[in-house]
Design an enzyme around this catalytic site. Structure first.
Site, short mmCIF file in Angstrom:
data_model
loop_
_atom_site.label_atom_id
_atom_site.label_comp_id
_atom_site.label_asym_id
_atom_site.label_seq_id
_atom_site.Cartn_x
_atom_site.Cartn_y
_atom_site.Cartn_z
N CYS A 12 -4.52 4.45 7.40
CA CYS A 12 -5.15 3.56 8.38
C CYS A 12 -4.64 3.94 9.77
CB CYS A 12 -4.78 2.11 8.07
SG CYS A 12 -2.99 1.84 8.19
N HIS A 40 5.20 3.13 2.81
CA HIS A 40 5.40 3.00 1.36
C HIS A 40 4.70 4.14 0.63
CE1 HIS A 40 6.43 -1.51 1.83
NE2 HIS A 40 7.50 -0.76 1.81
N GLU A 124 6.85 -6.67 6.24
CA GLU A 124 5.99 -7.19 7.32
C GLU A 124 6.11 -8.71 7.39
OE1 GLU A 124 1.67 -6.41 7.04
OE2 GLU A 124 1.41 -8.36 7.98
N SER A 216 3.50 0.46 -2.60
CA SER A 216 2.58 0.10 -1.51
C SER A 216 1.76 -1.13 -1.90
CB SER A 216 1.65 1.28 -1.21
OG SER A 216 0.47 0.82 -0.58
#
Ligand code: F3S
Length: 292
Positions: A12, A40, A124, A216
């Site tokens: 991304c 990850h 996060e 991930s």
């Protein structure tokens, strides 16, 4: 067997940007570390280690050279520590994550109880919680919403990689409570696009291969979407893990990949699936003794 790749798969914007920042610093000063593993994906981390990128888990006087904050972001204490010890921070926090951090901080300052839909163990989310002075409540599903903990003014936000359906479920559960609710959907478009593309692909194929780090979160969610659609689904990190038996008598196979999966690994997987298909064609065409 035809191999179909999801319309949106792989790196991304935020991950690509973070890797570019590390590589630029490496080219510039020849020395860089990341605060925690950059992404990850074990293969990318191994490649960066080969290039001399170190991983640190603390910032103090002994921290040498610039340190990159990964796309997941960190809480305010890390910026304070870096300033205290004169560490040069390169901030690769994804701008979408930075927006969630800002929303969490602003809502907290305005007196809202922040509820984060997401995984409490994910870095996060831990960073976002820190921006609320550790006052945010993290829930993984609507079932965790209870009126005794959540009252008054409530602001719902999401981990950027959350499944849209989970966010809606948490929102619906909050709407059952007698609270003043603000909802800010902070799921990032890259995640939503990968999830939608996987959802579209599952109806066209008989088996799905999901490529990406086992650690991930967004890759695992893509695999969950494929499993939920009832398809045989295989989560692999690399092409070597593909087993030809998965594709026996399969006419169409799908491939998708998480936001931290580089294109070179996706290409290797697609390439290996094409080879498997060719090997199976050859096997099917070997003449039997009677036919020979
Ligand atoms: Fe950023 Fe979304 Fe990627 S939040 S790191 S662009 S999955």
């Amino acid at each position: 067997m035809q191999v179909l790749l999801a319309a949106h798969a792989g790196f991304c914007f935020g991950v690509r940007r973070a890797i570019q920042q590390v590589e630029a610093e490496l080219a510039h000063s020849g020395k860089v570390a990341t605060y925690g593993p950059l992404i990850h994906n074990p293969q990318v981390i191994a490649r960066l280690a080969d290039q001399g990128v170190a991983i640190v888990d603390h910032l103090d006087m002994s921290t040498l050279g610039p340190v990159v904050i990964r796309s997941h972001g960190v809480g305010p204490a890390i910026y304070e520590q870096a300033a205290q010890h004169g560490v040069n921070l390169i901030d690769a926090t994804c701008p979408f994550v930075a927006n969630v951090q800002k929303a969490a901080r602003d809502f907290t300052e305005q007196g809202y109880q922040v509820v984060i839909a997401g995984d409490a163990d994910h870095p996060e989310v831990q960073g976002i919680v820190a921006w609320t002075g550790n006052r945010a409540i993290v829930v993984a599903s609507g079932k965790e919403i209870t009126g005794d903990k959540i009252q008054g003014k409530v602001a719902l936000i999401a981990q950027t990689t959350l499944k849209e359906a989970t966010f809606r479920e948490v929102e619906a559960a909050l709407r059952q409570l007698d609270v003043e609710l603000i909802v800010k959907n902070t799921i990032c478009s890259a995640t939503a696009k990968r999830q939608e593309a996987a959802q579209q692909l599952v109806s066209q194929v008989e088996v799905m291969v999901v490529v990406g780090g086992r650690n991930s979160s967004n890759t695992r969610k893509l695999a969950q979407i494929c499993v939920a659609a009832g398809l045989p689904t295989y989560h692999v990190e690399q092409a070597e893990e593909l087993d030809p038996r998965w594709f026996k008598n399969v006419n169409q196979a799908g491939v998708t990949a998480g936001a931290s999966t580089p294109h070179w690994i996706i290409e290797e997987v697609v390439q290996r699936m094409t080879e498997i298909q060719q090997e199976q064609e050859l096997e099917n065409n070997v003449p039997t003794e009677e036919a020979a």
